[in-house]
Write a protein that holds these residues in place. Structure first.
Motif, PDB file in Angstrom:
ATOM      1  N   CYS A   1      75.844 -62.516  16.262  1.00  0.00           N
ATOM      2  CA  CYS A   1      77.278 -62.250  16.382  1.00  0.00           C
ATOM      3  C   CYS A   1      77.868 -61.628  15.117  1.00  0.00           C
ATOM      4  N   GLN A   2      78.602 -60.520  15.285  1.00  0.00           N
ATOM      5  CA  GLN A   2      79.213 -59.868  14.123  1.00  0.00           C
ATOM      6  C   GLN A   2      80.431 -60.640  13.627  1.00  0.00           C
ATOM      7  N   ASN A   3      80.946 -61.544  14.449  1.00  0.00           N
ATOM      8  CA  ASN A   3      82.049 -62.420  14.043  1.00  0.00           C
ATOM      9  C   ASN A   3      81.512 -63.818  13.741  1.00  0.00           C
ATOM     10  N   TYR A   4      80.388 -63.884  13.083  1.00  0.00           N
ATOM     11  CA  TYR A   4      79.650 -65.129  12.855  1.00  0.00           C
ATOM     12  C   TYR A   4      80.516 -66.215  12.219  1.00  0.00           C
ATOM     13  N   GLU A   5      81.325 -65.854  11.231  1.00  0.00           N
ATOM     14  CA  GLU A   5      82.119 -66.872  10.540  1.00  0.00           C
ATOM     15  C   GLU A   5      83.133 -67.528  11.465  1.00  0.00           C
ATOM     16  N   VAL A   6      83.509 -66.840  12.534  1.00  0.00           N
ATOM     17  CA  VAL A   6      84.441 -67.396  13.514  1.00  0.00           C
ATOM     18  C   VAL A   6      83.700 -68.134  14.616  1.00  0.00           C
ATOM     19  N   SER A   7      82.693 -67.482  15.201  1.00  0.00           N
ATOM     20  CA  SER A   7      82.003 -68.060  16.349  1.00  0.00           C
ATOM     21  C   SER A   7      81.148 -69.271  15.976  1.00  0.00           C
ATOM     22  N   HIS A   8      80.497 -69.232  14.819  1.00  0.00           N
ATOM     23  CA  HIS A   8      79.604 -70.322  14.406  1.00  0.00           C
ATOM     24  C   HIS A   8      80.277 -71.315  13.460  1.00  0.00           C
ATOM     25  N   ASN A   9      81.128 -70.813  12.586  1.00  0.00           N
ATOM     26  CA  ASN A   9      81.747 -71.678  11.574  1.00  0.00           C
ATOM     27  C   ASN A   9      83.173 -72.086  11.925  1.00  0.00           C
ATOM     28  N   ALA A  10      83.668 -71.595  13.068  1.00  0.00           N
ATOM     29  CA  ALA A  10      85.001 -71.968  13.572  1.00  0.00           C
ATOM     30  C   ALA A  10      86.106 -71.744  12.545  1.00  0.00           C
ATOM     31  N   LYS A  11      86.008 -70.664  11.800  1.00  0.00           N
ATOM     32  CA  LYS A  11      87.041 -70.338  10.825  1.00  0.00           C
ATOM     33  C   LYS A  11      88.335 -69.976  11.533  1.00  0.00           C
ATOM     34  N   GLY A  12      89.439 -70.562  11.100  1.00  0.00           N
ATOM     35  CA  GLY A  12      90.726 -70.258  11.722  1.00  0.00           C
ATOM     36  C   GLY A  12      91.793 -71.262  11.334  1.00  0.00           C
ATOM     37  N   ARG A  13      93.019 -70.961  11.742  1.00  0.00           N
ATOM     38  CA  ARG A  13      94.161 -71.821  11.461  1.00  0.00           C
ATOM     39  C   ARG A  13      94.581 -72.575  12.715  1.00  0.00           C
ATOM     40  N   GLU A  14      94.964 -73.828  12.531  1.00  0.00           N
ATOM     41  CA  GLU A  14      95.392 -74.645  13.663  1.00  0.00           C
ATOM     42  C   GLU A  14      96.799 -74.259  14.097  1.00  0.00           C
ATOM     43  N   MET A  15      97.036 -74.342  15.405  1.00  0.00           N
ATOM     44  CA  MET A  15      98.384 -74.123  15.933  1.00  0.00           C
ATOM     45  C   MET A  15      98.536 -74.849  17.258  1.00  0.00           C
ATOM     46  N   THR A  16      99.784 -75.035  17.663  1.00  0.00           N
ATOM     47  CA  THR A  16     100.058 -75.693  18.932  1.00  0.00           C
ATOM     48  C   THR A  16     100.004 -74.675  20.066  1.00  0.00           C
ATOM     49  N   VAL A  17      99.986 -75.168  21.280  1.00  0.00           N
ATOM     50  CA  VAL A  17     100.023 -74.286  22.449  1.00  0.00           C
ATOM     51  C   VAL A  17     101.328 -73.488  22.463  1.00  0.00           C
ATOM     52  N   LYS A  18     102.415 -74.123  22.062  1.00  0.00           N
ATOM     53  CA  LYS A  18     103.697 -73.416  21.973  1.00  0.00           C
ATOM     54  C   LYS A  18     103.605 -72.268  20.966  1.00  0.00           C
ATOM     55  N   ASP A  19     102.984 -72.537  19.815  1.00  0.00           N
ATOM     56  CA  ASP A  19     102.796 -71.496  18.797  1.00  0.00           C
ATOM     57  C   ASP A  19     101.975 -70.336  19.351  1.00  0.00           C
ATOM     58  N   LEU A  20     100.962 -70.656  20.143  1.00  0.00           N
ATOM     59  CA  LEU A  20     100.105 -69.631  20.726  1.00  0.00           C
ATOM     60  C   LEU A  20     100.922 -68.685  21.604  1.00  0.00           C
ATOM     61  N   GLY A  21     101.787 -69.254  22.430  1.00  0.00           N
ATOM     62  CA  GLY A  21     102.661 -68.427  23.257  1.00  0.00           C
ATOM     63  C   GLY A  21     103.583 -67.563  22.419  1.00  0.00           C
ATOM     64  N   GLU A  22     104.100 -68.119  21.327  1.00  0.00           N
ATOM     65  CA  GLU A  22     104.988 -67.354  20.446  1.00  0.00           C
ATOM     66  C   GLU A  22     104.251 -66.206  19.778  1.00  0.00           C
ATOM     67  N   ARG A  23     102.983 -66.414  19.438  1.00  0.00           N
ATOM     68  CA  ARG A  23     102.194 -65.339  18.840  1.00  0.00           C
ATOM     69  C   ARG A  23     102.042 -64.173  19.831  1.00  0.00           C
ATOM     70  N   MET A  24     101.866 -64.503  21.094  1.00  0.00           N
ATOM     71  CA  MET A  24     101.763 -63.453  22.115  1.00  0.00           C
ATOM     72  C   MET A  24     103.047 -62.625  22.164  1.00  0.00           C
ATOM     73  N   LEU A  25     104.177 -63.296  22.159  1.00  0.00           N
ATOM     74  CA  LEU A  25     105.462 -62.593  22.204  1.00  0.00           C
ATOM     75  C   LEU A  25     105.682 -61.771  20.939  1.00  0.00           C
ATOM     76  N   GLU A  26     105.243 -62.281  19.787  1.00  0.00           N
ATOM     77  CA  GLU A  26     105.392 -61.551  18.534  1.00  0.00           C
ATOM     78  C   GLU A  26     104.563 -60.270  18.539  1.00  0.00           C
ATOM     79  N   LEU A  27     103.349 -60.330  19.064  1.00  0.00           N
ATOM     80  CA  LEU A  27     102.515 -59.137  19.154  1.00  0.00           C
ATOM     81  C   LEU A  27     103.162 -58.094  20.066  1.00  0.00           C
ATOM     82  N   GLN A  28     103.774 -58.564  21.128  1.00  0.00           N
ATOM     83  CA  GLN A  28     104.489 -57.648  22.010  1.00  0.00           C
ATOM     84  C   GLN A  28     105.642 -56.975  21.271  1.00  0.00           C
TER      85      GLN A  28
END
Length: 294
Positions: free
Chosen positions: A65-92
């Motif tokens: 995997c070319q995204n190894y640090e994400v897929s294997h090491n689970a690199k990322g920031r925590e967020m709520t489901v509500k935050d996830l929806g807000e990120r979608m709207l922000e990208l729009q």
């Protein structure tokens, strides 16, 4: 999440209590990147970019995997489901041509909840960008929420899928899921004015070094699953060994694919009359892998 059945592995671990499944994450949503992305297929990226949300963890965790640090090491920031929806709207709001959910399979219940909160506010298509290893039940749960399915169809050989992705049943599972995706969204629809895909199925396949015959078998299987008008195909040559772990036992994965390997699969695509995209060999570069958060 308390008896996780989110993907075909059916780990049954209590992710709600903090346990981690094969995907490497618990029930807390972790996002590795949320940004406009210009390196998807032209009918997805367009001129302004695809609004990509990269989820941490993965239910396949392919050794290359070319995204190894994400897929294997689970690199990322925590967020709520509500935050996830807000990120979608922000990208729009930023002008994204679509909302592109990258490797979301192990968070399918949270994705359904987030989309349920904001779907009526989204006027751009939602893309479900996955490895193909999905349960039919998950695809059914996404009906009405997803406009474009963009799955991989990685392997035909159980031996390869077991060695590279720990999923001997990969093809059988992916075939059933991809058939259901197409039944749900129908034939590809491309906006005549913008040239952007608005609905349908786009199947990706990455040609791996030393695996040319398996790629040819995948093309043959696609020809039995669909007519050329039922879907679009993206045949990728971008494999790079730059992210391969040093202890990987598969020597063939330590090189890029050859022109002969890729062109032999391209001939199969032409034979079956598939429509879609092929890549230039210059795509096999680590420079196209994005920087991740967390």
């Amino acid at each position: 999440m308390s008896l996780c059945q989110a993907c075909p592995r059916h780990c049954s671990v209590d992710r709600a209590a903090g346990q981690r499944g094969y995907c490497g994450v618990d029930a807390t949503v972790r996002i590795a990147r949320c940004a406009l992305h210009l390196w998807e297929e032209p009918i997805i990226s367009g001129s302004r970019g695809s609004g990509t949300i990269f989820f941490a963890g993965c239910n396949l965790r392919c050794v290359y995997c070319q995204n190894y640090e994400v897929s294997h090491n689970a690199k990322g920031r925590e967020m709520t489901v509500k935050d996830l929806g807000e990120r979608m709207l922000e990208l729009q709001r930023q002008g994204a041509h679509n909302i592109n959910l990258v490797t979301p399979s192990h968070y399918a219940p949270q994705v359904v909840e987030a989309l349920g909160r904001v779907r009526r506010q989204l006027y751009v298509p939602v893309v479900y960008n996955c490895g193909g290893y999905e349960s039919v039940e998950t695809i059914d749960a996404l009906e009405g929420l997803v406009d474009i399915y963009m799955p991989d169809l990685k392997y035909y050989s159980p031996k390869l899928s077991a060695e590279y992705s720990g999923a001997r049943d990969y093809f059988k599972v992916a075939k059933a899921a991809i058939l259901r995706m197409q039944q749900q969204v129908g034939r590809p629809v491309v906006d005549g004015e913008s040239g952007m895909m608005t609905r349908g199925l786009l199947v990706r396949h990455l040609v791996l070094p030393g695996c040319r015959k398996d790629s040819i078998a995948v093309m043959e299987q696609l020809s039995t699953m669909f007519t050329p008008d039922d879907f679009l195909l993206s045949l990728m040559s971008q494999y790079t060994p730059d992210f391969l772990p040093e202890d990987c036992p598969h020597e063939n994965l330590r090189r890029r694919i050859t022109s002969l390997e890729y062109e032999s699969v391209v001939r199969e695509v032409e034979k079956y009359g598939f429509r879609g995209f092929v890549q230039q060999r210059t795509s096999a570069s680590a420079a196209y892998t994005p920087t991740f958060e967390g």
